[in-house]
Every structure is written in C-alpha cells, then in structure tokens.
Design an enzyme around this catalytic site. Structure first.
Site, short mmCIF file in Angstrom:
data_model
loop_
_atom_site.label_atom_id
_atom_site.label_comp_id
_atom_site.label_asym_id
_atom_site.label_seq_id
_atom_site.Cartn_x
_atom_site.Cartn_y
_atom_site.Cartn_z
N ARG A 144 41.79 27.94 32.28
CA ARG A 144 40.48 27.71 32.64
C ARG A 144 39.50 26.65 32.21
O ARG A 144 38.81 25.96 33.00
CB ARG A 144 39.70 29.17 32.48
CG ARG A 144 40.34 30.14 33.51
CD ARG A 144 39.95 31.48 32.99
NE ARG A 144 40.26 32.69 34.06
CZ ARG A 144 40.16 33.90 33.73
NH1 ARG A 144 40.04 34.25 32.33
NH2 ARG A 144 40.36 34.81 34.66
N GLU A 192 48.08 46.20 40.30
CA GLU A 192 47.90 44.79 40.96
C GLU A 192 49.13 44.34 41.64
O GLU A 192 49.27 43.85 42.71
CB GLU A 192 47.30 43.71 39.86
CG GLU A 192 45.67 44.27 39.66
CD GLU A 192 45.23 43.22 38.42
OE1 GLU A 192 44.07 43.51 38.24
OE2 GLU A 192 45.83 42.40 38.24
N ASN A 237 36.94 30.31 38.60
CA ASN A 237 37.57 30.04 37.29
C ASN A 237 39.20 29.95 37.51
O ASN A 237 39.91 30.09 36.50
CB ASN A 237 37.08 31.25 36.24
CG ASN A 237 37.84 32.48 36.67
OD1 ASN A 237 38.04 32.55 37.83
ND2 ASN A 237 37.40 33.65 35.83
N ARG A 292 46.69 36.14 29.31
CA ARG A 292 45.28 36.19 29.22
C ARG A 292 45.37 34.89 28.09
O ARG A 292 43.95 34.30 28.22
CB ARG A 292 44.75 37.22 28.70
CG ARG A 292 44.77 38.34 29.90
CD ARG A 292 44.65 39.71 29.48
NE ARG A 292 43.00 39.80 29.28
CZ ARG A 292 42.16 39.59 30.67
NH1 ARG A 292 42.43 39.53 31.57
NH2 ARG A 292 40.84 39.56 30.06
N HIS A 328 43.25 34.30 37.93
CA HIS A 328 43.07 35.66 37.54
C HIS A 328 44.51 36.31 36.73
O HIS A 328 45.51 35.88 37.28
CB HIS A 328 42.89 36.58 38.74
CG HIS A 328 42.99 38.13 38.58
ND1 HIS A 328 41.88 38.87 37.94
CD2 HIS A 328 44.00 39.00 38.56
CE1 HIS A 328 42.19 40.19 37.73
NE2 HIS A 328 43.57 40.28 38.25
N THR A 386 37.22 33.98 30.38
CA THR A 386 36.70 34.22 31.66
C THR A 386 35.66 32.97 32.34
O THR A 386 35.92 32.49 33.47
CB THR A 386 35.90 35.55 32.17
OG1 THR A 386 36.74 36.37 31.47
CG2 THR A 386 35.87 35.69 33.53
N TYR A 440 39.61 44.17 43.63
CA TYR A 440 38.63 44.05 42.63
C TYR A 440 37.68 45.48 42.72
O TYR A 440 36.66 45.61 41.93
CB TYR A 440 37.76 42.98 42.81
CG TYR A 440 38.12 41.90 42.40
CD1 TYR A 440 38.80 41.52 41.12
CD2 TYR A 440 38.03 40.86 43.17
CE1 TYR A 440 38.81 40.50 40.57
CE2 TYR A 440 38.53 39.47 42.54
CZ TYR A 440 39.01 39.35 41.53
OH TYR A 440 39.39 37.94 40.95
P1 CMP Z 1 38.87 37.63 36.85
O1 CMP Z 1 39.62 37.75 35.93
O2 CMP Z 1 39.32 37.36 38.33
O3 CMP Z 1 38.20 39.37 37.23
C1 CMP Z 1 36.82 39.49 37.85
C2 CMP Z 1 36.12 38.23 37.87
O4 CMP Z 1 34.75 38.34 38.20
C3 CMP Z 1 36.32 37.26 36.90
O5 CMP Z 1 37.68 36.54 36.70
C4 CMP Z 1 35.32 36.21 37.23
O6 CMP Z 1 35.69 35.06 38.12
C5 CMP Z 1 34.30 36.87 37.96
N1 CMP Z 1 32.83 37.12 37.52
C6 CMP Z 1 31.91 36.76 37.87
N2 CMP Z 1 30.74 36.80 37.02
C7 CMP Z 1 31.14 37.62 36.04
C8 CMP Z 1 30.63 37.98 34.64
N3 CMP Z 1 29.40 37.79 34.77
N4 CMP Z 1 31.41 38.71 34.16
C9 CMP Z 1 32.67 38.56 34.12
N5 CMP Z 1 33.23 38.32 35.41
C10 CMP Z 1 32.53 37.52 36.24
#
Ligand code: CMP
Length: 136
Positions: A105, A129, A115, A88, A118, A94, A52
């Site tokens: 989700r 990735e 959630n 997506r 990913h 998200t 990440y």
């Molecule tokens: P993901 O698609 O795995 O990519 C980054 C992750 O950060 C996202 O899913 C969320 O689970 C997590 N996350 C936590 N807080 C936030 C936020 N405020 N905005 C975006 N992603 C967040």
C-alpha cells in the site's frame, strides 16, 4: 510442523487499471506466497455489497462498494504459513499514508479507498471470502 494457511487477496481497480497486477503478484511471490488460485473478474455493485457486508454500517460503505465494482479486479487465494497475518504485514496499513516503507500500500496505494489491495483480516473471514469467489 507446517502451518500453511490460505487467505483471500484482491488487487483492486486502481491497481489493475494502472497495469500493476503482475508487479503486485510478484510482491506476493517474492515474499513466499503461493498463488493457489487466481481470476480476473468485474463485480456488479450488488456483489460488492455482499462481499463487504461486514462494513455495511460504516459511513464509507456505499462508496466502497461503488469503487470495488468500478472496474476489473484480480482475486487470488494465497498460501503461506500464517498467510493471513503475513499478507496483512505485506499490505501495510489501510491508509497508504500510514503504511510502512516497503509495503504494497505504501508503494502503490493512492488513498484510503484506492489502496490497491484487500486481504482477509481473520481466519473466519478468509474462509467466507474464499468461498465467495471460489465456491466449488
Ligand atoms: P479493505 O481492506 O478492502 O477493507 C475495507 C475498505 O474500506 C478498506 O480496505 C479501505 O479501502 C476502505 N475504507 C474507506 N474508508 C475507510 C476508513 N475510514 N477506515 C477503514 N477503511 C476504509
């Protein structure tokens, strides 16, 4: 012309813990994705930080890395035409509260952190990735 593409998908700890992996894999299959590669792993926090790193300046970075390394995850290379965008769409927003009806989700997500899935957000990140988890 076929435009088959690969993307990286992760079934996150909250979903694996609730035994939702098979159900979520079926969502991908039902929606025309081929699960080209798959493995179950448990990351160290340092590995989650590397995965990440694109988010390292975000306020949620530490919690995010703690969370991704908190339990087993299922990582997959998914294939389909326009796989990145299609995945997506299938995952939904998200934040599960904002995700559309019928998305993964919306169905399975608990919170913006938990959630459930990913998915790579661009073709460049998909390559990085996939390479992160399935380097040959
Ligand atoms: P993901 O698609 O795995 O990519 C980054 C992750 O950060 C996202 O899913 C969320 O689970 C997590 N996350 C936590 N807080 C936030 C936020 N405020 N905005 C975006 N992603 C967040």
């Amino acid at each position: 012309m076929s435009n088959s593409e690969q993307t990286l998908s992760i079934i996150k700890p909250d979903a694996v813990e609730r035994n939702l992996s098979e159900e979520i894999k079926n969502e991908f299959k039902k929606n025309g994705f081929n699960i080209f590669k798959e493995k179950k792993v448990k990351l160290e926090k340092s590995e989650a930080e590397k995965f990440y790193q694109i988010h390292q300046s975000k306020p949620f970075y530490n919690d995010l890395c703690e969370y991704l390394s908190s339990g087993p995850i299922v990582v997959m290379v998914l294939e389909k035409e326009n796989a990145i965008v299609e995945n997506r769409k299938l995952m939904g927003a998200t934040d599960p509260i904002k995700a559309e009806e019928g998305t993964i989700r919306k169905k399975y997500g608990i919170s913006i952190d938990k959630n459930s899935v990913h998915g790579s957000d661009s073709s460049e990140n998909a390559k990085t990735e996939i390479n992160f988890f399935f380097k040959e």
